[in-house]
Design a protein around this motif. Structure first.
Motif, PDB file in Angstrom:
ATOM      1  N   PHE A  21     -18.105 118.499   3.150  1.00 19.12           N
ATOM      2  CA  PHE A  21     -17.846 119.619   2.236  1.00 19.12           C
ATOM      3  C   PHE A  21     -16.462 120.223   2.485  1.00 19.12           C
ATOM      4  O   PHE A  21     -15.716 120.509   1.534  1.00 19.12           O
ATOM      5  CB  PHE A  21     -18.926 120.688   2.401  1.00 19.12           C
ATOM      6  CG  PHE A  21     -18.773 121.851   1.460  1.00 19.12           C
ATOM      7  CD1 PHE A  21     -19.175 121.742   0.133  1.00 19.12           C
ATOM      8  CD2 PHE A  21     -18.217 123.041   1.891  1.00 19.12           C
ATOM      9  CE1 PHE A  21     -19.022 122.806  -0.743  1.00 19.12           C
ATOM     10  CE2 PHE A  21     -18.065 124.112   1.019  1.00 19.12           C
ATOM     11  CZ  PHE A  21     -18.472 123.991  -0.300  1.00 19.12           C
ATOM     12  N   THR A  25     -13.406 120.084  -0.167  1.00 17.04           N
ATOM     13  CA  THR A  25     -12.850 121.352  -0.636  1.00 17.04           C
ATOM     14  C   THR A  25     -11.338 121.400  -0.451  1.00 17.04           C
ATOM     15  O   THR A  25     -10.597 121.846  -1.341  1.00 17.04           O
ATOM     16  CB  THR A  25     -13.507 122.528   0.112  1.00 17.04           C
ATOM     17  OG1 THR A  25     -14.924 122.485  -0.088  1.00 17.04           O
ATOM     18  CG2 THR A  25     -12.969 123.859  -0.390  1.00 17.04           C
ATOM     19  N   PHE A  62     -18.605 121.198  -7.941  1.00 10.29           N
ATOM     20  CA  PHE A  62     -19.891 120.806  -7.353  1.00 10.29           C
ATOM     21  C   PHE A  62     -20.439 119.530  -7.996  1.00 10.29           C
ATOM     22  O   PHE A  62     -21.146 118.763  -7.338  1.00 10.29           O
ATOM     23  CB  PHE A  62     -20.903 121.951  -7.485  1.00 10.29           C
ATOM     24  CG  PHE A  62     -20.680 123.056  -6.493  1.00 10.29           C
ATOM     25  CD1 PHE A  62     -20.999 122.890  -5.151  1.00 10.29           C
ATOM     26  CD2 PHE A  62     -20.129 124.259  -6.893  1.00 10.29           C
ATOM     27  CE1 PHE A  62     -20.788 123.891  -4.230  1.00 10.29           C
ATOM     28  CE2 PHE A  62     -19.912 125.275  -5.981  1.00 10.29           C
ATOM     29  CZ  PHE A  62     -20.240 125.102  -4.645  1.00 10.29           C
ATOM     30  N   TYR A  65     -18.683 116.827  -6.093  1.00 12.90           N
ATOM     31  CA  TYR A  65     -19.152 116.739  -4.709  1.00 12.90           C
ATOM     32  C   TYR A  65     -20.550 116.116  -4.639  1.00 12.90           C
ATOM     33  O   TYR A  65     -20.808 115.234  -3.816  1.00 12.90           O
ATOM     34  CB  TYR A  65     -19.152 118.123  -4.075  1.00 12.90           C
ATOM     35  CG  TYR A  65     -19.663 118.139  -2.656  1.00 12.90           C
ATOM     36  CD1 TYR A  65     -18.982 117.467  -1.642  1.00 12.90           C
ATOM     37  CD2 TYR A  65     -20.835 118.806  -2.325  1.00 12.90           C
ATOM     38  CE1 TYR A  65     -19.456 117.464  -0.342  1.00 12.90           C
ATOM     39  CE2 TYR A  65     -21.314 118.812  -1.022  1.00 12.90           C
ATOM     40  CZ  TYR A  65     -20.620 118.142  -0.027  1.00 12.90           C
ATOM     41  OH  TYR A  65     -21.095 118.149   1.251  1.00 12.90           O
TER      42      TYR A  65
END
Length: 333
Positions: A21, A25, A62, A65
């Motif tokens: 994550f 990011t 998101f 991801y």
């Protein structure tokens, strides 16, 4: 032991999720535009937008991801709408630069890093622990002072300096070793064991100079402390031979910090020896990671970052398990 392993591997999965994550990011909100880099320097805005859609960069944060996470547990579709292709599990995506399957890129680069790691670890562990133990047994004598002095010099030499000097002397001047390692990845291949050694030996030495110096200092200090323990004095009082006292009782008790260092160093090395691979042109994980990071190739960077994190965490778990066998005073709870 079983409950310990479940807890540690559960924690490993959580930590890998956190690493993925954070890495995702940083790249998502970074200044680089992977679509522009993939399209080229003379792309029109329309073609850049088409590249963005083909790479899946037009989707929300998101969504991108979770699409990446989906590929870790099963197959997923990649590509622009109408031209999608199935990516088999484990699907780490496709390179933004070459459109090559990232899983295949990792599979091609990993053997080079393994070859680099195996030889370097054997050299620095043998030299570092052996001379550290010798220095501890000869504390205050000439051999001890010489070994400590040499270790201090080795610690102060960064890998780029050592590597470039080795290349200049043994490749450029003497011509004893080849410069490239692109063709040999295994000691069991057609080229043979000695060709494999010949190709990686200078890279091993460059790594071993720095790491063995650290292992000498840690081994010496820890063994001197172990020699002063009560159980060592008791063994000497019983009249046991010095060799038996040192190798059967002292080394087993004093080797624990070395195992910890070895687990961390090996995990980091398998994650990519970046500087060494760059200097010696070894197309391993570190070499691939640098090229991906500089070009904004997110799928490749994500894959290598997570693989490096996995190796470090996994070897930490192995170290904890090894403690119970090396030192009976340690229990795995």
């Amino acid at each position: 032991m079983v409950s310990f392993l479940f807890r540690r591997f559960g924690a490993m999965l959580i930590l890998l999720l956190v690493v993925s994550f954070i890495t995702f990011t940083l790249f998502y909100f970074g200044p680089a535009d992977p679509a522009s880099a993939a399209c080229g320097q003379e792309c029109t805005p329309d073609r850049v937008e088409q590249a963005r859609i083909a790479l899946g960069l037009d989707k929300p944060f998101f969504a991108q991801y979770f699409a990446f996470l989906t590929g870790l547990v099963g197959p997923r579709m990649l590509g622009a709408p109408g031209a999608e292709q199935m990516c088999a599990w484990p699907c780490l995506g496709k390179s933004f630069q070459t459109n090559e399957n990232v899983t295949d890129m990792i599979a091609n680069a990993l053997p080079y890093t393994l070859s680099l790691a195996v030889g370097a670890v054997l050299i620095w562990t043998t030299v570092g622990v052996g001379f550290g133990l010798l220095a501890a047994m000869r504390k205050g004598k000439l051999a001890d002072r010489f070994i400590v002095g040499a270790a201090s010099v080795g610690v102060s030499l960064p890998i780029p300096v050592t590597g470039l000097v080795l290349l200049l002397v043994f490749v450029g001047t003497l011509g004893w070793f080849p410069f490239t390692t692109n063709q040999i990845v295994s000691p069991f291949g057609e080229a043979g064991f000695w060709a494999w050694v010949n190709n990686y030996f200078l890279a091993w030495v460059a790594l071993a100079v720095l790491f063995s110096a650290q292992y000498v200092r840690i081994t010496r200090n820890n063994m001197i402390e172990t020699f002063s323990e009560d159980f060592m004095r008791t063994a000497r009082a019983k009249g046991l031979r010095r060799r038996k006292i040192v190798f059967k009782h002292g080394v087993r008790a004093g080797i624990t910090p070395i195992v910890t260092m070895l687990g961390l160093d090996l995990g980091a090395l398998l994650g990519g020896a970046v500087l060494t691979e760059q200097i010696f042109s070894v197309p391993g994980l570190g070499y691939t990671a640098v090229r991906a990071a500089t070009s904004g190739d997110l799928p490749v960077t994500m894959a290598i970052t997570m693989l490096a994190a996995f190796f470090i965490i996994f070897f930490n778990v192995l170290v904890d398990i090894a403690y119970a066998f090396i030192d009976p005073r340690v229990k795995v709870n």
